[in-house]
Write an enzyme that holds these catalytic residues in place. Sequence first.
Site, PDB file in Angstrom:
ATOM      1  N   ASP A   1       3.224 -48.587 -38.730  1.00 41.93           N
ATOM      2  CA  ASP A   1       3.616 -47.500 -39.626  1.00 41.93           C
ATOM      3  C   ASP A   1       3.222 -46.183 -38.975  1.00 41.93           C
ATOM      4  O   ASP A   1       2.183 -46.082 -38.341  1.00 41.93           O
ATOM      5  CB  ASP A   1       2.866 -47.670 -40.962  1.00 41.93           C
ATOM      6  CG  ASP A   1       3.730 -47.385 -42.174  1.00 41.93           C
ATOM      7  OD1 ASP A   1       4.280 -46.267 -42.234  1.00 41.93           O
ATOM      8  OD2 ASP A   1       3.831 -48.254 -43.047  1.00 41.93           O
TER       9      ASP A   1
ATOM     10  N   ASP B   1       7.311 -43.035 -42.075  1.00 43.21           N
ATOM     11  CA  ASP B   1       7.062 -42.721 -43.483  1.00 43.21           C
ATOM     12  C   ASP B   1       7.766 -41.408 -43.899  1.00 43.21           C
ATOM     13  O   ASP B   1       7.804 -40.445 -43.123  1.00 43.21           O
ATOM     14  CB  ASP B   1       5.543 -42.563 -43.647  1.00 43.21           C
ATOM     15  CG  ASP B   1       5.061 -42.565 -45.083  1.00 43.21           C
ATOM     16  OD1 ASP B   1       5.406 -43.511 -45.812  1.00 43.21           O
ATOM     17  OD2 ASP B   1       4.318 -41.643 -45.463  1.00 43.21           O
TER      18      ASP B   1
ATOM     19  N   GLU C   1      11.767 -44.659 -43.598  1.00 40.89           N
ATOM     20  CA  GLU C   1      11.785 -44.631 -45.057  1.00 40.89           C
ATOM     21  C   GLU C   1      12.501 -43.352 -45.471  1.00 40.89           C
ATOM     22  O   GLU C   1      11.961 -42.262 -45.324  1.00 40.89           O
ATOM     23  CB  GLU C   1      10.367 -44.638 -45.620  1.00 40.89           C
ATOM     24  CG  GLU C   1      10.368 -44.605 -47.143  1.00 40.89           C
ATOM     25  CD  GLU C   1       9.059 -44.126 -47.757  1.00 40.89           C
ATOM     26  OE1 GLU C   1       8.740 -44.597 -48.842  1.00 40.89           O
ATOM     27  OE2 GLU C   1       8.381 -43.270 -47.169  1.00 40.89           O
TER      28      GLU C   1
ATOM     29  N   HIS D   1       5.286 -52.261 -50.850  1.00 43.68           N
ATOM     30  CA  HIS D   1       3.958 -51.890 -51.359  1.00 43.68           C
ATOM     31  C   HIS D   1       3.993 -50.740 -52.356  1.00 43.68           C
ATOM     32  O   HIS D   1       2.942 -50.282 -52.797  1.00 43.68           O
ATOM     33  CB  HIS D   1       3.068 -51.524 -50.173  1.00 43.68           C
ATOM     34  CG  HIS D   1       3.557 -50.292 -49.456  1.00 43.68           C
ATOM     35  ND1 HIS D   1       4.794 -50.244 -48.820  1.00 43.68           N
ATOM     36  CD2 HIS D   1       3.029 -49.059 -49.321  1.00 43.68           C
ATOM     37  CE1 HIS D   1       4.978 -49.038 -48.333  1.00 43.68           C
ATOM     38  NE2 HIS D   1       3.921 -48.298 -48.606  1.00 43.68           N
ATOM     39  N   ASP D   2       5.187 -50.227 -52.663  1.00 45.01           N
ATOM     40  CA  ASP D   2       5.300 -49.086 -53.576  1.00 45.01           C
ATOM     41  C   ASP D   2       5.943 -49.442 -54.915  1.00 45.01           C
ATOM     42  O   ASP D   2       6.079 -48.567 -55.775  1.00 45.01           O
ATOM     43  CB  ASP D   2       6.156 -47.973 -52.926  1.00 45.01           C
ATOM     44  CG  ASP D   2       5.436 -47.297 -51.768  1.00 45.01           C
ATOM     45  OD1 ASP D   2       4.201 -47.225 -51.788  1.00 45.01           O
ATOM     46  OD2 ASP D   2       6.134 -46.844 -50.835  1.00 45.01           O
TER      47      ASP D   2
END
Length: 515
Positions: free
Chosen positions: A98, A202, A256, A318-319
């Site tokens: 990430d 991200d 993302e 994970h969100d």
Amino acid sequence: MAQPWWKSAVFYQIYPRSFADSGGDGVGDLEGIRSRLDHLGWMGIDAIWICPFYRSPMTDFGYDVADYCDVDPLFGTLEDFDRLLADAHARGMKVIVDWVPNHTSDQHPWFVESRSSRQSAKRDWYLWHDGPGTGNEGRPNNWKAAFGGDTWTWDDATAQWYLHLFLPTQPDLNWRNPEVEVAMHDTLRFWLDRGVDGFRVDVVQGLTKDPAFPDDPPGQVLPHAGVNDCDDTHAVLRGLRRLADSYEGDRMLVGEVYLLSTATVAKYFGNDDELHLAFDFTPLYAPWDADAWRLRIDEAERELGSLGAWPTWTLSNHDNPRHRTRYGGTEGRARAAALLLLTLRGAPFVYYGEELGLEEATVVPSRVVDPGGRDGCRAPMPWDGSAGHGWSGAEPWLPWSPDPETRNVEALRADESSILHVYRRVLAARRTSPALRTGGYRALEVGPAARTVLGYERTADDDRRVALVNFTADPAEVALAGHWTVEVDSESTAEGTPFAGRLGGDQAVLLSPAE
Ligand code: GLC
């Protein structure tokens, strides 16, 4: 022409705090991941994406980075990372990490310096602004931050506001400053030189902001991070792409892009000179409904297909609450959803634990730790039926998802009829089928059940597969031309039998042409 590896890869997202713990402190770590690569290899995973493990004060559990080029001691050391990477590569598995370019931690030395004075050489590395008044009355604009509150925090010492699309501990970098670009490229080089295969980038849509910082329209409910979509970001992405492409071995960027429109996400592929892959979250937010999914898939085919861009598919991350729970909680649906995810045209991303059919964990108020309320999908991975479920030592940082005594890797691996084996069987089918890996997509007419059953064909030359997914609990008759054999059945291991034109409730099948 040989396809880049990421085009046919199945990705697996690891939230490192929650995957596997080697240190006994109740928080997962890199060595824990390394010790569990067998599980991923056995299942048939091609690539792993590891969420942030950099030095961090952990106000956003690692998405607040204080040093892009070191491992937080909680997760291990750089040597642990090198070992993990080498072991993954030895198994033929790719590793992407990430990368959080929109903001740093407020503890990052860059921000500490930027904040030290208005004359600091790094002042302009972040987004400092005066308010409308002379002091801290009012805000530079009305933007709202992702986890509540304003995007502006007042700094008393230097009497200015700084911008943060997320928490006040996550100040946004100023990507219009060429020094920032150079410094951030260096952080990418650091990991590329170590041998990583790519990055999950991200908050791509946040990277540059409209230089006029205009107010969001009155009544807008979304935080600004959900609407920021400034054209200048594309130049930043072209720079990242040139850097990734300057390395051997198809290093890749999956971004993302948290803008809830496939057509908007499509812009971030550029002219095949920006992101290699981009997450599109509109399917993630679609209900479990055949019409809704048909629409989402058609949209991806239309918007991305016309660019020659490769779609991605994600059901959980994970969100967001885990999809099994969002889809109503039954394991049958989670099984059918697995078959859908892994047979669509594009790169599927499996979120750790979904192969066990994990549900959202119940997190009582005293155990809530995430400012964004996302703890329920970050429960620890249950490895076996023992009291600690493979987590020896301290109790894990978050409570378990339901039924870890029976819903764990060891138990489900021993049971060929389990959901885990459905994942494994579809992944095995992908391996031998060019149609499934990189072939074309065509929606099928499935007769009167069309409102509840989604059917599609995947083809590459003379290789053909058909997938049928029943989105309801009611059985359905399916009209399908030709003779087909069941290659994978989400509900049973009785495969290799002729397809009889009928699906049970919540059932999905992968079919191959009968000999
Ligand atoms: C992304 C991450 C999320 C994080 C946020 C801020 O949306 O997926 O977990 O909180 O960015 O970095």
